[in-house]
Design an enzyme around this catalytic site. Sequence first.
Site, PDB file in Angstrom:
ATOM      1  N   GLY A 138       0.830  -1.213   0.000  1.00  0.00           N
ATOM      2  CA  GLY A 138       0.000   0.000   0.000  1.00  0.00           C
ATOM      3  C   GLY A 138       0.860   1.257   0.000  1.00  0.00           C
ATOM      4  O   GLY A 138       1.929   1.321  -0.596  1.00  0.00           O
ATOM      5  N   SER A 139       0.421   2.266   0.706  1.00  0.00           N
ATOM      6  CA  SER A 139       1.030   3.580   0.605  1.00  0.00           C
ATOM      7  C   SER A 139       2.438   3.635   1.146  1.00  0.00           C
ATOM      8  O   SER A 139       3.160   4.586   0.861  1.00  0.00           O
ATOM      9  CB  SER A 139       0.177   4.616   1.346  1.00  0.00           C
ATOM     10  OG  SER A 139      -1.162   4.527   0.933  1.00  0.00           O
ATOM     11  N   THR A 140       2.814   2.681   1.962  1.00  0.00           N
ATOM     12  CA  THR A 140       4.182   2.727   2.464  1.00  0.00           C
ATOM     13  C   THR A 140       5.188   2.539   1.349  1.00  0.00           C
ATOM     14  O   THR A 140       6.375   2.795   1.536  1.00  0.00           O
ATOM     15  CB  THR A 140       4.420   1.652   3.530  1.00  0.00           C
ATOM     16  OG1 THR A 140       3.853   0.425   3.083  1.00  0.00           O
ATOM     17  CG2 THR A 140       3.797   2.038   4.843  1.00  0.00           C
TER      18      THR A 140
END
Lengths: 620, 252
Positions: free
Chosen positions: A326-328
């Site tokens: 995801g956004s990491t």
Amino acid sequence: MPKSPSQLKLRKLRQPEFARRQRVAKHKDKQATVTTTQEQKSNPKFRLLTVWGILMAAGLGLAINLYNLQIIQGTKLTERARNQQMVSLRPYMPRRLIVDRNDNVLAVDRPVYTLYAHPQLFSKSKEEIAEKLAPLLDKTPADLVKIFQSQKTGITLTSKLPETIADQVIGFRLDGLELIPKYSRYYPQDDLMADIVGYVNIDRRGQAGVEYSQEQWLERSVKTVRLSRAGNGALMPDYAPEGFLNADDLRMKLTIDSRLQRAARAALKAQLEQFKGKRGAVLVMDALDGSILALVSQPTYNPNEYSQADISLFKNWTVSDLYEPGSTFKPLNVAIALENGVIRADDTFNDSGAIQIGKYTIRNAGRNGYGRINIAQILQNSSNIGMVQIIQKLKPSVYYNWLERLGLGQPVDTDLPFVASGKLKNQETFIHSPIETATTSFGQGFSMTPLQLVQMQGALANGGKLVTPHVIQGLVDSKGQIHYTPNRPAPRQIFSATTAQKVVEMMETVVTEGTGKAAQIPGYRIAGKTGTAQKASPNGGYIPGARITSFVGILPVESPRYVILAVVDEPKGENAYGSTVAAPIVKAVMDALIPIERIPPSQEIEQKSTQDNQKPAVRD
Amino acid sequence: MAAVRKSAVSSNGSGLQSGSTSRRRKRRTKNPESSVQKSANLATETSSVLNKKRPAPQSLSLPLTPERKPLSGSDSHQAKRRRYSRGLNLSLPFAMGRVINSSASLQSQSTEQHKNLNTQLPYMPIVPNAKAMPLWLLRMHTFHRHSTGLAFLLVAAALVVYGWTVYTQELWGQNYRRLQNLQRYERQMTTTNATLTNKIAEEAENSKMGLVSPDPSDTVFIPPASHEPEVVAPSPKPAAETKSPSSSRLGY
């Protein structure tokens, strides 16, 4: 000398007696000689011969017997002697100790005994023996008596009798009890280190964790030694092979810090309880060399009682399970784009809230648009649209190359076992399908293990090098001297140092102004990124309502060193995002990390004088 | 008093003193004579052994040699003195005659001589035929004596070595037991230490005792002076050593 006449006379005077005797003797002799002449020749000689013959015969008999015993029955007799005299020993060669960074013992071997009872050999009554043994075995005497009456021989009373109690049992000197020693591994820290250290089964083979992957370094090969035993039972060193008493006291030293591990575990447990997550993990890595300072995974098991645990817990899901980051993953995409020169740090993009790729519409997580934002703001707000636009500036094949260079789709090189390799679509699909590049830009559509993400974030932290995350420092002796370090691949440079530092500084804004505010610590510059990803379903698509929240932090920003990742799987509730679930965990871990590693503050803390321009030296 | 031998007595040669001296003089040279010699030698040997035990005041030495040297006074004198000096006195008291008889009778071949002597010299003690000792016998005798001595020494050495072996084994056994004990103590100490550490850390975590984990806000950082090494003082809280009060190297 001629005799004088006087002497001769004297002689003659004395003659007669002698002469008479002589004559008598001579007579007798003459007679005797006549008869015994023949016998004289034969008699003494004959006797002599007979005696000689007897002795020779006896000697020959002895020789024959010797030959018989030594050569004909030799092997059989040596066999019997060996069986009586020699005893097979496995001298005390335990598995090596495992210690942590501060020499706390994590795993130690100790002998335990199996206690057998043979009631038919009891010399005292069953009740008496039961009386004596009951307090040691935690049973009532009545129970023991019943057990004794059940069988005549070969009753297992207990199979894990510790040494001290076994000594007491031996001290009673009772007939009919038998103690068989064996080694058992004891983990004093219980379940704190279970995911790292693993456990050992009954056959003393490691089954998980470091115990499994470093089996050859932990287990000392010792052949059973056959020693000769003297009459009183004492051992004799006659046949002892060279150096059969263990000479080295090397132990395996890990890079883990128990204090940090405890703090991380406490923080993770608290959040898991609050949000009723299915499972969670915290990883702390020193990006300079890749040593892991803490690795917590909940739920976990107690390796001292591994048989009672669910077998799905035995694998360490930070290395064996895949998830979509995801956004990491966004900072890494930014780094790729920066490194390629397709964007500059102050470029701006228009986030309208939705973007159309083929037949798919991509929206932000909050379903809103942020307008014209620069890259730092893209990260702060975790804008998917912005990321898609950034990556669209890259050629797909170049992008794919970069992803492969980062190590996506390959397993991480580490010394923990059962490493899963991430999944990345193959090059064809990737290049020809724009939706793939789009979803990859905000961290979905591919999978990796949490450890792999830490490794990649470490590349941002240490100036662009991909290091090998490892748990083992090496084999150390009791004085602290390192004797052996495992071979690790050399770190490889992926980004340039300037790119990495720029990205980290952008990540700092996430914590100061963006979604990562929960991770702020006064006086310290911290970089981070939240992540709330959808979970992929095995049937394709995503499981609705199931999220996997994470937060990655880098500390301190002025000279980045530590990477902390917290992942919580399926937190429940309305407010379950990376910023609310995972970021507080990272903050708590950093709170503990700072005093342990003595990281000085980056900027003034209220009443202190400015230390702004002071760049603190990098630790050790 | 030396016994006198009349050379005409026996043709086979029972030598008297002179013969003995000559024999002794000729001892160096080998005398491969008849077996009569050997018997005589043996007889003289036995007689010499026997006679050493009973030295008579008058030594009647009657060595017998095949040599038929005429008796010369000076020779015999010298011989006697030599014999005295050498201590090889073959003294034949009368009673020894029987002994010599029997010893001589062991050799069948000497019986004739013996008979001769008996008839010719009635009062003479019987002296077995003293032939020249064969050299191999002498050598064997010396060898026998030497080897007996050597065997003695070897047995003594073997006993010493055996004793020493058993002693070292005993020592080894004792030290091995000691090693096992020490290993066991070390094991127990390690295990107990580790368990205690864990217990204390767990209790600290439960925060029943009011222990707090160290916090950055509680830590004091002192900037380094110009040329002094940096001094870092961790939290002043006394019981802040909570996580595990284990060996932090610079800790307390």
